[in-house]
Design a protein around this motif. Structure first.
Motif, PDB file in Angstrom:
ATOM      1  N   LEU A   3       1.180 -35.674  71.017  1.00 13.76           N
ATOM      2  CA  LEU A   3       1.854 -36.164  72.229  1.00 13.76           C
ATOM      3  C   LEU A   3       0.979 -35.958  73.446  1.00 13.76           C
ATOM      4  O   LEU A   3       0.911 -36.809  74.333  1.00 13.76           O
ATOM      5  CB  LEU A   3       3.181 -35.438  72.428  1.00 13.76           C
ATOM      6  CG  LEU A   3       4.320 -35.864  71.520  1.00 13.76           C
ATOM      7  CD1 LEU A   3       5.532 -34.993  71.754  1.00 13.76           C
ATOM      8  CD2 LEU A   3       4.677 -37.315  71.764  1.00 13.76           C
ATOM      9  N   ALA A   4       0.289 -34.805  73.497  1.00 16.14           N
ATOM     10  CA  ALA A   4      -0.546 -34.516  74.654  1.00 16.14           C
ATOM     11  C   ALA A   4      -1.621 -35.581  74.816  1.00 16.14           C
ATOM     12  O   ALA A   4      -1.978 -35.949  75.930  1.00 16.14           O
ATOM     13  CB  ALA A   4      -1.184 -33.143  74.503  1.00 16.14           C
ATOM     14  N   SER A  13       1.275 -44.303  77.981  1.00 17.69           N
ATOM     15  CA  SER A  13       2.462 -44.618  77.210  1.00 17.69           C
ATOM     16  C   SER A  13       2.966 -46.024  77.532  1.00 17.69           C
ATOM     17  O   SER A  13       2.905 -46.482  78.655  1.00 17.69           O
ATOM     18  CB  SER A  13       3.532 -43.571  77.510  1.00 17.69           C
ATOM     19  OG  SER A  13       4.735 -44.172  77.804  1.00 17.69           O
ATOM     20  N   SER A  67       0.522 -39.557  75.295  1.00 16.01           N
ATOM     21  CA  SER A  67       1.559 -39.880  76.267  1.00 16.01           C
ATOM     22  C   SER A  67       1.003 -40.455  77.561  1.00 16.01           C
ATOM     23  O   SER A  67       1.712 -41.100  78.314  1.00 16.01           O
ATOM     24  CB  SER A  67       2.397 -38.644  76.583  1.00 16.01           C
ATOM     25  OG  SER A  67       3.070 -38.229  75.449  1.00 16.01           O
ATOM     26  N   LYS A  68      -0.256 -40.203  77.820  1.00 16.83           N
ATOM     27  CA  LYS A  68      -0.827 -40.613  79.107  1.00 16.83           C
ATOM     28  C   LYS A  68      -0.721 -42.128  79.293  1.00 16.83           C
ATOM     29  O   LYS A  68      -0.274 -42.619  80.306  1.00 16.83           O
ATOM     30  CB  LYS A  68      -2.301 -40.180  79.147  1.00 16.83           C
ATOM     31  CG  LYS A  68      -2.872 -40.178  80.542  1.00 16.83           C
ATOM     32  CD  LYS A  68      -2.648 -38.839  81.229  1.00 16.83           C
ATOM     33  CE  LYS A  68      -2.882 -38.980  82.715  1.00 16.83           C
ATOM     34  NZ  LYS A  68      -2.633 -37.772  83.459  1.00 16.83           N
TER      35      LYS A  68
END
Lengths: 313, 377
Positions: free
Chosen positions: A291-292, A298, A295-296
């Motif tokens: 996710l880290a 997204s 997600s940027k």
């Protein structure tokens, strides 16, 4: 190795079903944090059907009855989210969290009530379905095939076709991107969002019953589904809200979950001498790391999480 | 009367009371479905909690037990509330609570530290876990709800792993604090005498209340609190005004985490409970904190009362007639209450618009009467 594939496939099926449910709900514009609760309730519905079906009934009947039970209860429970978040414009995070707690509490109360009514000394929160469960399994050599693997693939095809190839799916996605624009061309946003949430109820319920059948023993309803609803949301985000990518993400996450069940079968893993708790943590750690990094950029539906108000502009 | 009804605090109070009543009513209906014979008695038992005991000493003693468990719940409630005021949903209070348990018990049992060191360690551990969610949120855009849930499970397994070193050989529970390191017990300072010699009643309870008041002061009366709330209301506006919104998000999650971690220490350092190292689900304390925060109208002072209420019915659930019902009935009631709290905003909107409409009608009538009078002249 075969065992690893078997467990990977079954856990991936659970994650795929539930993540597709979340995908429908979010494309319509409603964040469904309550998937975990929907899973528990769906599992309850399916398990109760299995309990009350006569043990000798044919496998096909058993499978369909169980699926219908899980779907009905899942859909019914997802109505709680739809009413609160679409019609009453409630905060989707609070309602979703309440549903997760409510699902576990309600399922535990119901199961314990049934158990105590049958036998006052029985205070466990399990349902007996071991013999009925066999309807779902098919042994091919040493590989234990589970019908849910087929159901998950069917759900994937259904999701892909509905979202990209039908009028309904395109309209549904429009409601999640820009509800005002959708409304201006005559699409009923409220109806579309209801549809999205109810479909997530169907898939969440199926995922729930699949989850409890994946375990070897009977499931204790007090435990809920161990964060699988949230893992499914992580799968959905990693899959960038696209069904085919979600399927690949589900396979990856399913493998890490499966490792904790079968790592003792690999001599090089047992040689490392890592405590089993570390393997239990693995899927959650992997999902955080993934996710880290993803997600940027997204590609989340733009209007998700915002209640639609006809009067606002 | 109308003025009173338009007051925000009064509206919140009314809404919370309504949620409680509706929650109890739905709980009662569920009990009726399970077994109509004992339903009324059971719901009365849940509400009565320690009044169940006939002797006065026992009532006071068990009142003390409820208070002992209210302190951690209040801290978890404050943790959720603090983050929510800054626009973050800290569902990770549960995990921050768990690492608080790990830090305080490990320092107390393995390293034989005094209680205040353990208390601070628990806060630091919680803050660290909160900081991870905060960093992920502000720099990697990871939704805090999902990262918190993942961290909840990671910290549960991690805690089990760590506390396995200080557990009894025969049982899955950690060592009893009284036998191993009595200096790690939070002092009672005579409070236990007030509660019929209940030795678990310590200064943990007043500490929790003081922290609640502190949180209120920080949020409402300081520049720092104002900045945090501004970040919560509109992140972009706060950035435009020159506030460091990334720093604010991380700090908020750290403070929230510290609050939840402190809560864990306030319970486990009384020796009231031991950690079960084979625990397979995250303890419900952090999740009940969500209920406490919302039922308290998102006000630290209100949360003191709401967390007491939630703990009161949770403890009361233990007394229901086990031949008919199970203790989880109170979990059911509190989760229904959280669900209903989702409707509070709508309820307030509905009430305000009803009052406005009535006032508008009155004003219109008045205006019409005046013009009619004018016409007659």
């Amino acid at each position: 190795m075969l065992l690893l594939i078997q467990y990977t496939l079954i856990f991936a099926s659970v994650l795929l079903l539930v993540a597709l449910g979340g995908c429908f709900s979010e494309h319509s514009g409603v964040i469904n944090i309550g998937l975990e609760g929907i899973m528990v309730m769906g599992a309850l519905g399916g398990a109760l059907v299995m309990k009350y079906m006569p043990a000798g009934s044919p496998a096909v009947v058993m499978i369909f009855a169980t699926l219908i039970g899980a779907v009905l209860v899942g859909v019914f429970f997802s109505c709680l989210l739809a009413v609160a978040c679409i019609n009453f414009k409630a905060d989707q995070t609070i309602v979703g969290t309440a549903m997760n707690l409510l699902g576990v509490a309600a399922a535990t109360v119901i199961v314990k009530a049934i158990n105590t009514a049958e036998n006052p000394d029985n205070v466990s929160a399990t349902i007996q379905y071991i013999s009925q469960k066999k309807a779902f399994l098919l042994n091919i050599g040493s590989f234990e095939f589970n019908w849910f693997m087929v159901i998950a693939v069917l759900a994937l095809i259904f999701a892909y076709v509905t979202l990209y190839k039908t009028k309904f799916g395109l309209r549904l996605m429009a409601c999640g991107e820009h509800p005002q624009a959708a409304d201006s061309v005559g699409i009923n946003v409220y109806k579309m969002r209801w549809a999205g949430v109810l479909i997530s109820g169907v898939l969440g319920g199926l995922g729930g019953i699949c989850y409890i059948l994946a375990g070897v023993s009977e499931w204790k309803f007090e435990n809920g589904v161990a964060g699988f609803g949230f893992l499914a949301l992580a799968v959905m985000i990693f899959g960038q809200w696209k069904p085919t990518r979600i399927a690949l993400a589900a396979l990856l996450f399913g493998m890490f979950r499966a490792l904790s069940n079968v790592y003792t079968g690999f001599s090089f893993l047992t040689a490392l001498n890592i405590p089993s708790t570390v393997y239990n943590m693995l899927p959650y750690i992997i999902s955080l790391v993934v996710l880290a990094f993803t997600s940027k950029k997204s590609r989340a539906p733009k209007a998700e999480g915002i209640p639609y108000d006809k009067g606002s502009r | 009367m109308k003025k009173i009804l338009k007051n925000q605090a009064v509206q919140s109070l009314l809404a919370s009371l309504l949620c409680v009543l509706a929650g109890l009513l739905i709980g009662y209906i569920v009990l009726l479905f399970i077994n109509p014979a004992g339903a009324w008695e059971a719901i009365v038992t849940v509400v009565k909690n320690f009044f169940y005991y006939p002797s006065k000493a026992a009532v006071v003693k068990y009142f003390g037990n409820t208070l002992v468990k209210t302190a951690p719940l209040l801290m978890c409630g404050l943790s959720v509330l603090f983050a929510y005021k800054v626009g973050l949903f800290n569902i990770g209070a549960a995990g921050q609570y768990v690492v608080g348990v790990a830090a305080s018990l490990y320092l107390a049992l393995a390293l034989h530290m005094p209680w205040y060191v353990c208390l601070i360690a628990a806060m630091l551990a919680g803050a660290l876990l909160g900081a991870i969610s905060g960093l992920l949120k502000s720099y990697c855009n990871v939704n805090e709800v999902i990262s918190c849930i993942m961290l909840n499970w990671i910290s549960l397994y991690g805690t089990n792993l760590l506390l396995n070193n200080v557990k009894e050989t025969a049982s899955p529970y950690t060592f009893n604090l009284v036998n191993v390191n009595a200096s790690a017990l939070i002092p009672s300072m005579g409070l236990s005498k007030l509660f019929a010699g209940n030795r678990y009643v310590t200064i943990a309870i007043p500490i929790a209340v003081i922290v609640a008041i502190l949180v209120w002061v920080i949020l409402e009366k300081t520049k720092f609190g104002y900045e945090l709330r501004a970040t919560g209301n509109n992140k972009n506006a706060a950035k435009y005004c020159g506030m460091n919104e990334k720093r604010n998000i991380i700090l908020t999650m750290m403070i929230s985490g510290a609050l939840a971690g402190l809560g864990a220490a306030l319970l486990y350092l009384t020796g009231f409970e031991q950690w079960q190292c084979s625990q397979s689900s995250v303890p419900g304390m952090g999740f009940n904190g969500i209920a406490a925060a919302f039922l308290g109208g998102l006000n630290p002072i209100g949360t003191i009362f709401s967390s007491y209420f939630i703990q009161h019915i949770t403890n009361g659930g233990a007394y229901v007639d086990k031949s008919m019902y199970c203790a989880q009935i109170s979990d059911l009631i509190s989760s229904i209450i959280i669900y209903l709290c989702g409707f509070v905003a709508f309820f307030k909107y509905f009430m305000n618009s009803a009052i406005d409409r009535r006032e508008a009608k009155k004003a219109e009538k008045l205006a019409r009467a005046e013009t009619e009078e004018g016409g007659q002249k």
